[in-house]
Design an enzyme around this catalytic site. Structure first.
Site, PDB file in Angstrom:
ATOM      1  N   GLY A 112      -6.661  -4.072   6.546  1.00  0.00           N
ATOM      2  CA  GLY A 112      -7.866  -4.807   6.956  1.00  0.00           C
ATOM      3  C   GLY A 112      -8.151  -5.944   5.982  1.00  0.00           C
TER       4      GLY A 112
ATOM      5  N   LYS B 230      -0.872   5.122   4.389  1.00  0.00           N
ATOM      6  CA  LYS B 230      -1.795   4.211   5.076  1.00  0.00           C
ATOM      7  C   LYS B 230      -1.399   4.099   6.546  1.00  0.00           C
ATOM      8  CE  LYS B 230      -4.048  -0.268   4.716  1.00  0.00           C
ATOM      9  NZ  LYS B 230      -5.367   0.307   4.978  1.00  0.00           N
TER      10      LYS B 230
ATOM     11  N   HIS C  70       0.840  -1.210   0.000  1.00  0.00           N
ATOM     12  CA  HIS C  70       0.000   0.000   0.000  1.00  0.00           C
ATOM     13  C   HIS C  70       0.865   1.247   0.000  1.00  0.00           C
ATOM     14  CE1 HIS C  70      -3.302  -2.712   1.247  1.00  0.00           C
ATOM     15  NE2 HIS C  70      -4.086  -1.771   0.725  1.00  0.00           N
TER      16      HIS C  70
HETATM   17  N1  LIG Z   1     -12.870  -0.485   3.200  1.00  0.00           N
HETATM   18  C1  LIG Z   1     -12.317  -0.045   2.060  1.00  0.00           C
HETATM   19  O1  LIG Z   1     -12.649  -0.489   0.941  1.00  0.00           O
HETATM   20  C2  LIG Z   1     -11.288   1.051   2.134  1.00  0.00           C
HETATM   21  C3  LIG Z   1     -10.699   1.584   0.977  1.00  0.00           C
HETATM   22  C4  LIG Z   1      -9.824   2.647   1.107  1.00  0.00           C
HETATM   23  C5  LIG Z   1      -9.529   3.175   2.360  1.00  0.00           C
HETATM   24  N2  LIG Z   1     -10.096   2.616   3.465  1.00  0.00           N
HETATM   25  C6  LIG Z   1      -9.887   3.153   4.818  1.00  0.00           C
HETATM   26  O2  LIG Z   1     -10.703   4.313   4.966  1.00  0.00           O
HETATM   27  C7  LIG Z   1     -10.114   5.202   5.920  1.00  0.00           C
HETATM   28  C8  LIG Z   1      -9.999   6.605   5.304  1.00  0.00           C
HETATM   29  O3  LIG Z   1      -9.141   6.552   4.182  1.00  0.00           O
HETATM   30  P1  LIG Z   1      -8.775   7.868   3.341  1.00  0.00           P
HETATM   31  O4  LIG Z   1      -7.777   7.430   2.336  1.00  0.00           O
HETATM   32  O5  LIG Z   1     -10.011   8.566   2.898  1.00  0.00           O
HETATM   33  O6  LIG Z   1      -8.048   8.734   4.497  1.00  0.00           O
HETATM   34  P2  LIG Z   1      -7.871  10.311   4.584  1.00  0.00           P
HETATM   35  O7  LIG Z   1      -7.618  10.892   3.244  1.00  0.00           O
HETATM   36  O8  LIG Z   1      -6.897  10.540   5.697  1.00  0.00           O
HETATM   37  O9  LIG Z   1      -9.331  10.821   5.031  1.00  0.00           O
HETATM   38  C9  LIG Z   1      -9.858  10.677   6.314  1.00  0.00           C
HETATM   39  C10 LIG Z   1     -10.638  11.956   6.579  1.00  0.00           C
HETATM   40  O10 LIG Z   1     -11.379  11.827   7.798  1.00  0.00           O
HETATM   41  C11 LIG Z   1     -11.167  12.999   8.573  1.00  0.00           C
HETATM   42  N3  LIG Z   1     -11.342  12.719   9.997  1.00  0.00           N
HETATM   43  C12 LIG Z   1     -10.440  12.339  10.918  1.00  0.00           C
HETATM   44  N4  LIG Z   1     -11.015  12.185  12.112  1.00  0.00           N
HETATM   45  C13 LIG Z   1     -12.327  12.464  11.956  1.00  0.00           C
HETATM   46  C14 LIG Z   1     -13.445  12.486  12.830  1.00  0.00           C
HETATM   47  N5  LIG Z   1     -13.350  12.172  14.114  1.00  0.00           N
HETATM   48  N6  LIG Z   1     -14.662  12.795  12.303  1.00  0.00           N
HETATM   49  C15 LIG Z   1     -14.796  13.120  11.012  1.00  0.00           C
HETATM   50  N7  LIG Z   1     -13.767  13.124  10.137  1.00  0.00           N
HETATM   51  C16 LIG Z   1     -12.548  12.809  10.605  1.00  0.00           C
HETATM   52  C17 LIG Z   1      -9.753  13.401   8.242  1.00  0.00           C
HETATM   53  O11 LIG Z   1      -9.524  14.746   8.560  1.00  0.00           O
HETATM   54  P3  LIG Z   1      -7.982  15.218   8.832  1.00  0.00           P
HETATM   55  O12 LIG Z   1      -7.220  14.881   7.603  1.00  0.00           O
HETATM   56  O13 LIG Z   1      -8.133  16.670   9.101  1.00  0.00           O
HETATM   57  O14 LIG Z   1      -7.519  14.399  10.031  1.00  0.00           O
HETATM   58  C18 LIG Z   1      -9.715  13.160   6.742  1.00  0.00           C
HETATM   59  O15 LIG Z   1     -10.258  14.220   5.993  1.00  0.00           O
HETATM   60  C19 LIG Z   1      -8.777   4.544   6.305  1.00  0.00           C
HETATM   61  O16 LIG Z   1      -8.961   3.788   7.485  1.00  0.00           O
HETATM   62  C20 LIG Z   1      -8.481   3.613   5.137  1.00  0.00           C
HETATM   63  O17 LIG Z   1      -7.647   2.515   5.486  1.00  0.00           O
HETATM   64  C21 LIG Z   1     -10.969   1.568   3.367  1.00  0.00           C
END
Ligand SMILES: NC(=O)c1ccc[n+]([C@@H]2O[C@H](COP(=O)([O-])OP(=O)(O)OC[C@H]3O[C@@H](n4cnc5c(N)ncnc54)[C@H](OP(=O)(O)O)[C@@H]3O)[C@@H](O)[C@H]2O)c1
Length: 238
Positions: free
Chosen positions: A145, A139, A135
């Site tokens: 997961g 990450k 990844h």
């Molecule tokens: N299940 C799946 O298929 C899949 C696929 C891709 C990713 N994921 C997972 O999804 C999650 C997010 O990934 P991403 O790439 O979108 O990450 P990201 O770009 O870091 O986005 C997360 C966002 O959530 C915000 N945030 C943090 N704490 C929060 C809170 N308490 N309430 C509301 N918003 C909050 C962050 O703000 P700040 O940046 O200001 O902290 C950021 O804007 C990760 O755990 C990743 O591993 C899962």
């Protein structure tokens, strides 16, 4: 459908794009900057909410959204130890919840292949099972997961393996998950069975985050009007 997004980072933004393409309306976007808008009144205007924040905030967000009675799709990884507790809460509160470690259609088919291969390989001790996941460097959790789901599917079917470990190991009872972090890499998962005479490998490679976002929106469409705990197997009829 009227959708609420909890987490408006890389995934939240692509989910919005896909949701609009599928003629949904995004009525609420919660991020770190407007946490005050994460209220029962706001959430109850949505047909479903989609949570993609991260390992440290997911549990609290999920608990709150379920107590507000909104059907919830969650994709945040790295909090699996509390998933069973949440599933019980969903039943107690008559909510609707769908968690997936990976929302892509391809990975969910890959999970089915992994289970089938694990069953076929279980009687063959000459083959050593191992998982590798690659990844991007941003990450936050390791192993992924998705890799944990793959490992658990193998552990359920292969009695020689007792646990997964996220490191190299000489113990035959350990199922190795090797995690690599390099850019750019939306996500590759490799399940390999090695013997002295040959190897068998199955590989899934994500080319972009769009596949995850599409699966999450499809999950929200599926969840509308339902009660209980669901998985992508239900959405995709696998
Ligand atoms: N299940 C799946 O298929 C899949 C696929 C891709 C990713 N994921 C997972 O999804 C999650 C997010 O990934 P991403 O790439 O979108 O990450 P990201 O770009 O870091 O986005 C997360 C966002 O959530 C915000 N945030 C943090 N704490 C929060 C809170 N308490 N309430 C509301 N918003 C909050 C962050 O703000 P700040 O940046 O200001 O902290 C950021 O804007 C990760 O755990 C990743 O591993 C899962």
């Amino acid at each position: 459908m009227k959708l609420a997004l909890i987490g408006y980072g890389k995934m939240g933004k692509i989910i919005e794009e896909i949701a609009l393409l599928r003629n949904h309306e995004v009525i609420l976007k919660i991020d770190i900057s407007n946490l005050g808008e994460f209220t029962k009144e706001n959430l109850s205007k949505a047909d479903a909410a989609i949570e993609f924040t991260g390992p440290h905030s997911a549990y609290e967000n999920v608990k709150k959204a379920i107590s507000y009675g909104v059907p919830l799709v969650c994709g945040s990884t790295g909090w699996l130890d509390r998933l069973d507790e949440i599933k019980k809460t969903v039943v107690q509160e008559n909510g609707a919840f769908l968690y997936a470690s990976n929302f892509s259609i391809g990975v969910n088919i890959f999970f089915e292949l992994n289970k089938k291969l694990a069953t076929l390989m279980a009687p063959h001790p000459d083959y050593e099972a191992g998982i590798r996941e690659i990844h991007h460097t941003q990450k936050k959790d390791s192993p992924s997961g998705t890799a944990i789901t793959l490992a658990e599917q193998i552990l359920e079917r292969n009695s020689r393996k007792k646990r997964w470990v996220n490191e190299n190991s000489d113990n035959v009872e350990d199922l190795e998950i090797i995690s690599e972090r390099t850019d750019p890499a939306p996500g590759t998962h490799i399940v390999k069975y090695s013997s002295t005479v040959d190897d068998i490998e199955i590989i899934h490679t994500a080319h972009s985050r769009k596949g995850f976002a599409l699966g999450a929106v499809m999950a929200a469409e599926f969840l509308k009007g339902k009660k209980g705990n669901y998985s992508m197997k239900d959405v995709l009829n696998l």
